[in-house]
Write a protein that holds these residues in place. Structure first.
Motif, PDB file in Angstrom:
ATOM      1  N   LEU A 114       1.069   3.905  -2.994  1.00  0.00           N
ATOM      2  CA  LEU A 114       0.591   5.248  -2.669  1.00  0.00           C
ATOM      3  C   LEU A 114       1.669   6.291  -3.002  1.00  0.00           C
ATOM      4  CD1 LEU A 114      -1.688   6.942  -1.523  1.00  0.00           C
ATOM      5  CD2 LEU A 114      -0.667   6.699   0.743  1.00  0.00           C
TER       6      LEU A 114
ATOM      7  N   GLY B  43      -6.107  -5.209 -13.032  1.00  0.00           N
ATOM      8  CA  GLY B  43      -5.611  -3.846 -12.968  1.00  0.00           C
ATOM      9  C   GLY B  43      -4.647  -3.526 -14.088  1.00  0.00           C
TER      10      GLY B  43
ATOM     11  N   TYR C  26       0.820  -1.210   0.000  1.00  0.00           N
ATOM     12  CA  TYR C  26       0.000   0.000   0.000  1.00  0.00           C
ATOM     13  C   TYR C  26       0.855   1.262   0.000  1.00  0.00           C
ATOM     14  CZ  TYR C  26      -3.106   3.679   1.651  1.00  0.00           C
ATOM     15  OH  TYR C  26      -3.778   4.855   1.781  1.00  0.00           O
TER      16      TYR C  26
ATOM     17  N   MET D 250      -6.940   1.539 -14.238  1.00  0.00           N
ATOM     18  CA  MET D 250      -8.139   0.766 -13.938  1.00  0.00           C
ATOM     19  C   MET D 250      -7.745  -0.273 -12.912  1.00  0.00           C
ATOM     20  SD  MET D 250      -8.631  -2.164 -16.881  1.00  0.00           S
ATOM     21  CE  MET D 250      -9.489  -3.293 -15.767  1.00  0.00           C
TER      22      MET D 250
ATOM     23  N   ARG E 164      -5.220   7.362  -3.068  1.00  0.00           N
ATOM     24  CA  ARG E 164      -5.362   6.433  -1.946  1.00  0.00           C
ATOM     25  C   ARG E 164      -6.270   5.256  -2.292  1.00  0.00           C
ATOM     26  NH1 ARG E 164      -4.563  11.053   1.406  1.00  0.00           N
ATOM     27  NH2 ARG E 164      -6.726  11.689   1.158  1.00  0.00           N
ATOM     28  N   ARG E 165      -7.331   5.540  -3.053  1.00  0.00           N
ATOM     29  CA  ARG E 165      -8.203   4.436  -3.459  1.00  0.00           C
ATOM     30  C   ARG E 165      -7.450   3.458  -4.351  1.00  0.00           C
ATOM     31  NH1 ARG E 165     -13.886   5.906  -6.033  1.00  0.00           N
ATOM     32  NH2 ARG E 165     -14.031   3.642  -6.081  1.00  0.00           N
ATOM     33  N   ILE E 166      -6.677   4.011  -5.287  1.00  0.00           N
ATOM     34  CA  ILE E 166      -5.917   3.151  -6.200  1.00  0.00           C
ATOM     35  C   ILE E 166      -4.934   2.290  -5.403  1.00  0.00           C
ATOM     36  CG2 ILE E 166      -4.188   3.145  -8.030  1.00  0.00           C
ATOM     37  CD1 ILE E 166      -5.581   5.731  -9.089  1.00  0.00           C
ATOM     38  N   ALA E 167      -4.219   2.915  -4.463  1.00  0.00           N
ATOM     39  CA  ALA E 167      -3.224   2.179  -3.686  1.00  0.00           C
ATOM     40  C   ALA E 167      -3.890   1.083  -2.852  1.00  0.00           C
ATOM     41  CB  ALA E 167      -2.432   3.139  -2.795  1.00  0.00           C
ATOM     42  N   ARG E 168      -5.030   1.413  -2.225  1.00  0.00           N
ATOM     43  CA  ARG E 168      -5.744   0.397  -1.443  1.00  0.00           C
ATOM     44  C   ARG E 168      -6.146  -0.776  -2.324  1.00  0.00           C
ATOM     45  NH1 ARG E 168      -8.480   4.450   1.271  1.00  0.00           N
ATOM     46  NH2 ARG E 168     -10.258   4.314  -0.134  1.00  0.00           N
ATOM     47  N   ASN E 169      -6.651  -0.450  -3.513  1.00  0.00           N
ATOM     48  CA  ASN E 169      -7.104  -1.510  -4.416  1.00  0.00           C
ATOM     49  C   ASN E 169      -5.954  -2.384  -4.886  1.00  0.00           C
ATOM     50  OD1 ASN E 169      -9.765  -0.697  -4.276  1.00  0.00           O
ATOM     51  ND2 ASN E 169      -9.616   0.637  -6.066  1.00  0.00           N
ATOM     52  N   TYR E 170      -4.879  -1.747  -5.326  1.00  0.00           N
ATOM     53  CA  TYR E 170      -3.752  -2.529  -5.824  1.00  0.00           C
ATOM     54  C   TYR E 170      -3.142  -3.394  -4.719  1.00  0.00           C
ATOM     55  CZ  TYR E 170      -3.112  -0.900 -10.635  1.00  0.00           C
ATOM     56  OH  TYR E 170      -3.246  -0.671 -11.981  1.00  0.00           O
ATOM     57  N   ALA E 171      -3.040  -2.818  -3.519  1.00  0.00           N
ATOM     58  CA  ALA E 171      -2.472  -3.591  -2.415  1.00  0.00           C
ATOM     59  C   ALA E 171      -3.337  -4.821  -2.144  1.00  0.00           C
ATOM     60  CB  ALA E 171      -2.343  -2.720  -1.168  1.00  0.00           C
ATOM     61  N   ALA E 172      -4.661  -4.636  -2.206  1.00  0.00           N
ATOM     62  CA  ALA E 172      -5.561  -5.768  -1.965  1.00  0.00           C
ATOM     63  C   ALA E 172      -5.453  -6.805  -3.081  1.00  0.00           C
ATOM     64  CB  ALA E 172      -7.001  -5.265  -1.831  1.00  0.00           C
ATOM     65  N   ILE E 173      -5.316  -6.296  -4.317  1.00  0.00           N
ATOM     66  CA  ILE E 173      -5.190  -7.218  -5.460  1.00  0.00           C
ATOM     67  C   ILE E 173      -3.916  -8.053  -5.322  1.00  0.00           C
ATOM     68  CG2 ILE E 173      -4.751  -7.342  -7.943  1.00  0.00           C
ATOM     69  CD1 ILE E 173      -6.516  -4.794  -8.199  1.00  0.00           C
ATOM     70  N   MET E 174      -2.823  -7.370  -4.987  1.00  0.00           N
ATOM     71  CA  MET E 174      -1.550  -8.088  -4.865  1.00  0.00           C
ATOM     72  C   MET E 174      -1.619  -9.119  -3.757  1.00  0.00           C
ATOM     73  SD  MET E 174       1.441  -5.770  -6.032  1.00  0.00           S
ATOM     74  CE  MET E 174       1.269  -4.025  -6.127  1.00  0.00           C
TER      75      MET E 174
ATOM     76  N   LEU F  60     -14.433   7.009 -12.568  1.00  0.00           N
ATOM     77  CA  LEU F  60     -15.705   6.303 -12.666  1.00  0.00           C
ATOM     78  C   LEU F  60     -15.723   5.065 -11.778  1.00  0.00           C
ATOM     79  CD1 LEU F  60     -16.651   5.949 -16.460  1.00  0.00           C
ATOM     80  CD2 LEU F  60     -17.650   7.492 -14.775  1.00  0.00           C
TER      81      LEU F  60
ATOM     82  N   LEU G 122     -12.581   0.573 -10.488  1.00  0.00           N
ATOM     83  CA  LEU G 122     -12.339   2.006 -10.505  1.00  0.00           C
ATOM     84  C   LEU G 122     -11.599   2.332 -11.801  1.00  0.00           C
ATOM     85  CD1 LEU G 122     -12.195   4.744  -8.888  1.00  0.00           C
ATOM     86  CD2 LEU G 122      -9.990   3.947  -8.039  1.00  0.00           C
TER      87      LEU G 122
END
Lengths: 219, 219
Positions: free
Chosen positions: A111, B168, A107, A212, B119-129, A173, B207
């Motif tokens: 970030l 992603g 994260y 995305m 922050r949303r992107i980082a949270r998502n990517y961290a969860a995906i990884m 989006l 996203l």
């Protein structure tokens, strides 16, 4: 072990095992120099032109990267004075295990990267708004797109200024996609990148950033 | 004064003159509720379902927004018990001059917005990884695209795991564009948005965030 995306030989590939190497690659003032030399050969003056850094700074970063075996002198070019050194990384690709990075976790690492992009975008938009004399933020519900939108706007008491459409555009989006739709969207973004990445020679500089990702925030 | 994008009557349009209204719209815990009511009618239970907030919180925010004349009770729906109140904003669009916003300037305002996306992107990517067991960062020079790329990767000592392509994808490009090319790129992004914004009903949440802007950092 041959990473498919390289299509190259295994000896062009390196797994980092030293935390200081990880730091230099990912999060140090030398990272830009490392990236500029990654799988490409550059002289000092190439780097100076490409990165806009002073020779003093470049000497410092190159010394650091040489000391830690991340780059090497590939060859020299004979000249009228001293021969020119041509630097490059030892490998074409590097794999840095998360536990060696200077970040607490994935994260924080992502970030940091995304925040750098966010700061560039904010600097650019602020400059654009200044350039066109925008002094107001407009927020509205766009019936056509079904989304709340907001953007910079001219002074509402003198609204004849035109929106500089070609200077910037952005959207975020929330979607729901099947796996096939997600794969298609990914391909569309890839095609967009392929099309525009070649346009790097003339005109005004632009930044294009697209992301995305599966969204976990709602689940 | 009729903002062209609204195509509506001037009375659907408001210029904010009160700093507290500006704060409530742009940067307060009530902003989400304001946005959900912007030009749309919602009952308390609509908002609860849409925003996932508790009724206590919603009562608080609605009280605040009512107190500051940003929303009103548009009508009531008779029911078995007390009639249901239907809330909405007074206007369809709001213009907030920068000097009334709770930000120091355009840069801080846009940065705040972009950082939320980051922050949303980082949270998502961290969860995906985490989901796919990626434990490594891969950085390489991609000969095909001519760019330095980096992304999450499987443990390099066990590299058989597949890249989850549909989960992603992101890129950041430096371009040089003529005004016509920039207008075309803007249109392509708009088309992309138009195409995908309708996909909000089924499948996995995603996203999608895209930004193009004239780049001042290099000039």
């Amino acid at each position: 072990m041959k990473p498919e995306f390289l299509g190259g030989s295994p000896d062009r590939w390196c797994i980092i095992e030293d935390p200081e190497q990880a730091r230099l690659i990912l999060r140090s003032s030398s990272s830009k120099v490392f990236e500029a030399l990654l799988a490409r050969e550059r002289t000092l003056s190439d780097l100076k032109a490409e990165l806009g850094m002073s020779l003093e700074n470049l000497h410092y970063h190159i010394g650091k990267l040489l000391d830690h075996d991340l780059i090497e002198v590939k060859r020299t070019i004979p000249g009228p004075g001293r021969p020119l050194k041509v630097y490059s990384t030892l490998y074409q690709a590097y794999d840095i295990p998360f536990d060696l990075t200077p970040y607490e976790g994935a994260y924080e690492m992502i970030l940091h990267q995304q925040e750098q992009v966010a700061r560039r975008i904010a600097r650019n938009y602020a400059a654009i708004m200044d350039e066109v004399g925008f002094r107001s933020r407009r927020i509205y519900f766009d019936e056509e797109t079904g989304q709340v939108s907001s953007h910079g706007a001219p002074d509402p008491r003198a609204p004849q200024a035109e929106l500089p459409e070609s200077l910037g555009h952005d959207f975020t989006l929330d979607l729901k996609l099947s796996q096939q739709q997600a794969t298609e969207l990914r391909q569309e973004l890839q095609d967009l990148m392929e099309k525009y990445r070649r346009m790097t020679l003339e005109g005004r500089p632009y930044l294009l950033s697209c992301v995305m990702c599966a969204d976990v925030s709602g689940t």
